[in-house]
Design a protein around this motif. Structure first.
Motif, PDB file in Angstrom:
ATOM      1  N   ASP A  53      27.359 -24.575  49.088  1.00 30.39           N
ATOM      2  CA  ASP A  53      27.632 -25.733  49.940  1.00 30.39           C
ATOM      3  C   ASP A  53      28.204 -25.270  51.284  1.00 30.39           C
ATOM      4  N   PRO A  54      28.095 -26.099  52.283  1.00 32.04           N
ATOM      5  CA  PRO A  54      28.698 -25.757  53.586  1.00 32.04           C
ATOM      6  C   PRO A  54      30.208 -25.590  53.455  1.00 32.04           C
ATOM      7  N   PRO A  55      30.837 -24.832  54.365  1.00 29.77           N
ATOM      8  CA  PRO A  55      32.296 -24.622  54.289  1.00 29.77           C
ATOM      9  C   PRO A  55      33.075 -25.919  54.425  1.00 29.77           C
ATOM     10  N   ASP A  56      32.609 -26.845  55.258  1.00 27.57           N
ATOM     11  CA  ASP A  56      33.344 -28.086  55.410  1.00 27.57           C
ATOM     12  C   ASP A  56      33.366 -28.898  54.107  1.00 27.57           C
ATOM     13  N   GLN A  57      32.282 -28.805  53.310  1.00 30.68           N
ATOM     14  CA  GLN A  57      32.256 -29.489  52.015  1.00 30.68           C
ATOM     15  C   GLN A  57      33.273 -28.871  51.058  1.00 30.68           C
ATOM     16  N   ASN A  58      33.336 -27.541  51.048  1.00 29.45           N
ATOM     17  CA  ASN A  58      34.324 -26.877  50.186  1.00 29.45           C
ATOM     18  C   ASN A  58      35.737 -27.242  50.596  1.00 29.45           C
ATOM     19  N   THR A  59      35.983 -27.262  51.912  1.00 31.52           N
ATOM     20  CA  THR A  59      37.316 -27.630  52.396  1.00 31.52           C
ATOM     21  C   THR A  59      37.637 -29.074  52.020  1.00 31.52           C
ATOM     22  N   PHE A  60      36.663 -29.965  52.111  1.00 32.69           N
ATOM     23  CA  PHE A  60      36.863 -31.384  51.791  1.00 32.69           C
ATOM     24  C   PHE A  60      37.263 -31.564  50.317  1.00 32.69           C
ATOM     25  N   TYR A  61      36.547 -30.939  49.436  1.00 36.83           N
ATOM     26  CA  TYR A  61      36.823 -31.123  48.005  1.00 36.83           C
ATOM     27  C   TYR A  61      38.088 -30.388  47.564  1.00 36.83           C
ATOM     28  N   GLU A  62      38.360 -29.239  48.196  1.00 30.89           N
ATOM     29  CA  GLU A  62      39.612 -28.553  47.868  1.00 30.89           C
ATOM     30  C   GLU A  62      40.809 -29.384  48.309  1.00 30.89           C
ATOM     31  N   THR A  63      40.705 -29.980  49.517  1.00 31.77           N
ATOM     32  CA  THR A  63      41.785 -30.849  49.996  1.00 31.77           C
ATOM     33  C   THR A  63      41.937 -32.059  49.076  1.00 31.77           C
ATOM     34  N   LEU A  64      40.838 -32.667  48.662  1.00 29.37           N
ATOM     35  CA  LEU A  64      40.882 -33.831  47.771  1.00 29.37           C
ATOM     36  C   LEU A  64      41.502 -33.470  46.428  1.00 29.37           C
ATOM     37  N   GLN A  65      41.113 -32.354  45.868  1.00 29.64           N
ATOM     38  CA  GLN A  65      41.660 -31.946  44.571  1.00 29.64           C
ATOM     39  C   GLN A  65      43.152 -31.673  44.665  1.00 29.64           C
ATOM     40  N   ARG A  66      43.554 -31.056  45.773  1.00 33.04           N
ATOM     41  CA  ARG A  66      44.975 -30.750  45.938  1.00 33.04           C
ATOM     42  C   ARG A  66      45.779 -32.027  46.132  1.00 33.04           C
ATOM     43  N   CYS A  67      45.251 -32.958  46.854  1.00 33.03           N
ATOM     44  CA  CYS A  67      45.951 -34.243  47.046  1.00 33.03           C
ATOM     45  C   CYS A  67      46.114 -34.981  45.725  1.00 33.03           C
ATOM     46  N   LEU A  68      45.061 -34.961  44.916  1.00 31.38           N
ATOM     47  CA  LEU A  68      45.143 -35.638  43.611  1.00 31.38           C
ATOM     48  C   LEU A  68      46.182 -34.978  42.709  1.00 31.38           C
ATOM     49  N   LEU A  69      46.216 -33.651  42.703  1.00 29.78           N
ATOM     50  CA  LEU A  69      47.200 -32.956  41.871  1.00 29.78           C
ATOM     51  C   LEU A  69      48.617 -33.255  42.319  1.00 29.78           C
ATOM     52  N   VAL A  70      48.839 -33.254  43.645  1.00 31.28           N
ATOM     53  CA  VAL A  70      50.190 -33.552  44.158  1.00 31.28           C
ATOM     54  C   VAL A  70      50.560 -34.990  43.831  1.00 31.28           C
ATOM     55  N   ALA A  71      49.620 -35.940  44.008  1.00 30.36           N
ATOM     56  CA  ALA A  71      49.917 -37.338  43.704  1.00 30.36           C
ATOM     57  C   ALA A  71      50.232 -37.522  42.224  1.00 30.36           C
ATOM     58  N   LYS A  72      49.504 -36.818  41.366  1.00 31.36           N
ATOM     59  CA  LYS A  72      49.761 -36.919  39.929  1.00 31.36           C
ATOM     60  C   LYS A  72      51.132 -36.348  39.567  1.00 31.36           C
ATOM     61  N   GLY A  73      51.466 -35.206  40.183  1.00 26.26           N
ATOM     62  CA  GLY A  73      52.785 -34.628  39.925  1.00 26.26           C
ATOM     63  C   GLY A  73      53.907 -35.517  40.421  1.00 26.26           C
ATOM     64  N   VAL A  74      53.735 -36.092  41.636  1.00 27.96           N
ATOM     65  CA  VAL A  74      54.773 -36.984  42.169  1.00 27.96           C
ATOM     66  C   VAL A  74      54.930 -38.216  41.273  1.00 27.96           C
ATOM     67  N   ARG A  75      53.818 -38.732  40.773  1.00 24.81           N
ATOM     68  CA  ARG A  75      53.883 -39.933  39.913  1.00 24.81           C
ATOM     69  C   ARG A  75      54.610 -39.636  38.609  1.00 24.81           C
ATOM     70  N   GLN A  76      54.408 -38.435  38.068  1.00 22.28           N
ATOM     71  CA  GLN A  76      55.098 -38.091  36.830  1.00 22.28           C
ATOM     72  C   GLN A  76      56.580 -37.803  37.059  1.00 22.28           C
ATOM     73  N   LEU A  77      56.916 -37.287  38.252  1.00 18.88           N
ATOM     74  CA  LEU A  77      58.317 -36.963  38.526  1.00 18.88           C
ATOM     75  C   LEU A  77      59.094 -38.151  39.078  1.00 18.88           C
ATOM     76  N   ASP A  78      58.396 -39.140  39.604  1.00 17.99           N
ATOM     77  CA  ASP A  78      59.082 -40.273  40.223  1.00 17.99           C
ATOM     78  C   ASP A  78      59.525 -41.241  39.135  1.00 17.99           C
ATOM     79  N   PRO A  79      60.839 -41.407  38.869  1.00 12.91           N
ATOM     80  CA  PRO A  79      61.294 -42.345  37.835  1.00 12.91           C
ATOM     81  C   PRO A  79      61.067 -43.785  38.276  1.00 12.91           C
ATOM     82  N   SER A  80      60.636 -44.607  37.341  1.00  9.23           N
ATOM     83  CA  SER A  80      60.414 -46.029  37.617  1.00  9.23           C
ATOM     84  C   SER A  80      61.423 -46.855  36.855  1.00  9.23           C
ATOM     85  N   SER A  81      61.264 -48.163  36.951  1.00  8.35           N
ATOM     86  CA  SER A  81      62.216 -49.066  36.280  1.00  8.35           C
ATOM     87  C   SER A  81      62.070 -49.010  34.764  1.00  8.35           C
ATOM     88  N   THR A  82      60.951 -48.501  34.273  1.00  7.31           N
ATOM     89  CA  THR A  82      60.741 -48.451  32.819  1.00  7.31           C
ATOM     90  C   THR A  82      61.200 -47.139  32.211  1.00  7.31           C
TER      91      THR A  82
END
Length: 369
Positions: free
Chosen positions: A107-136
């Motif tokens: 794939d073109p380099p921009d496609q690789n950069t796009f999906y790597e950025t997307l995967q990293r954002c999803l992992l960070v969002a998932k980690g933040v969601r698990q670490l962020d305490p909620s009312s429950t």
């Protein structure tokens, strides 16, 4: 007067029938029959009054309204969760498809950069969601690996990569979701697979409405099936009760008929056995006569008759001698015990005389020899 009372009874009977049907229709989950309502009229009236306050499931009107509100709120929350979950799954599928394509082609380099950025954002969002305490959750619970949401947020990719990813993400996500919808449409209606993309897109707009209609039809059929099941159970119970009554009636009829037939049968059997016994007795007598005729001739029978007459005469004379001896013996008993001693002594002497006569006879006979 009788016609008016009959008409009144018919009207009351019709009202009772309609009331019973109304109660049975209002409480389909209750295991009741029309006979139960007929035998308990006050209970039937109570159920008829309850139909104004409860529904078919037994819930009251206020509770039903509150339950509908809670269900609607739950449906909204489910809808929101499904929306976010669908987006998350769609992004995950896009990343997986990119990984597969990356191994198959370059794939073109921009496609690789796009999906790597997307995967990293999803992992960070998932980690933040698990670490962020909620009312429950518990606010005082220990942190995972000692990390905080702020520390995980520091792992986000560069802002320039994120800014370049956002405008492209919507188009890619829309394209991916469209492909999934079209594949779902092909699975739902395989005959539409050969249609053009524009026609598929147009039909895709109506799939949700059609699925909703089919879902309602399925629920209606399910409700009808449940009602038919309840009705079948009631009819089965009614059929079994009527069948048991018929069986009891048949048993009573069979028992009465059997008792009557058994009496006639016993009488006929008795007559038969009596006739058979009489026949056997006659046959025995016939055989005895036949045996006598085969055994004894006319001369034998006349000789037997003479012998019988002679024996009867001797028996008669013996009886007369016995009677005379008994008379003498009774006269001797009158004399007492002294005569009995003399009689015994006389008997003993007679026996000795007889013995000596026998001895002399034997001795004289021996001398002659």
């Amino acid at each position: 007067m009788s016609d008016g009372s009959d008409a009144t009874n018919v009207m009351l009977f019709g009202q009772e029938e309609s009331l019973h049907q109304q109660v049975l229709a209002s409480f389909p989950l209750c295991d009741m029959t029309k006979e139960d309502l007929t035998q308990n009229p006050q209970f039937c009236k109570l159920l008829a009054a309850l139909t104004q306050h409860v529904d078919k499931t037994g819930l009251t009107v206020p509770l039903k309204t509150e339950l509908e509100k809670v269900e609607q709120k739950l449906q909204n929350q489910k809808r929101q969760w499904l929306r976010s979950e669908s987006l998350y799954r769609g992004l995950q599928e896009m990343i997986q498809d990119h990984c597969v394509r990356k191994h198959q082609a370059t794939d073109p380099p921009d496609q690789n950069t796009f999906y790597e950025t997307l995967q990293r954002c999803l992992l960070v969002a998932k980690g933040v969601r698990q670490l962020d305490p909620s009312s429950t959750t518990n606010q005082d619970q220990p942190l995972v690996l000692g990390l905080t949401p702020q520390q995980v947020m520091e792992l986000m990719p560069a802002k320039t990569n994120v800014q370049r990813m956002k405008p492209v993400l919507l188009g890619q996500l829309e394209k991916h979701l469209k492909e999934k919808c079209l594949s779902l449409l092909s699975y739902y209606q395989p005959e539409w697979e050969k249609e053009s993309e524009s026609l598929k897109t147009n039909k895709l707009l109506h799939v949700s409405v059609q699925l909703g209609k089919e879902k309602k039809e399925a629920e209606t059929l399910k409700e009808t099936c449940r009602e038919n099941t309840v009705l079948l159970q009631r009819q089965t119970q009614l059929y079994l009760s009527e069948l048991i009554k018929c069986i009891h009636l048949l048993q009573s009829v069979i028992l009465d008929h059997k008792l009557k037939v058994q009496t006639d049968l016993d009488r006929k059997k008795l007559d038969y056995f009596e006739g058979k016994c009489e026949l056997v007795l006659q046959k025995i007598k016939t055989e005895m006569v036949k045996l006598q005729l085969d055994t004894y001739t006319t001369d034998t029978i006349s000789a037997h008759r003479k012998i019988r007459e002679k024996l009867e005469l001797e028996l008669k004379s013996s009886k007369e001698e016995q009677q005379a001896a008994e008379v003498k013996l009774s006269s001797f008993k009158i004399l007492g015990g002294e005569f009995e001693v003399l009689a015994n002594e006389y008997c003993r002497l007679r026996q000795e005389i007889d013995i000596r006569k026998w001895a002399l006879k034997e001795l004289s006979h021996y001398k002659k020899k």
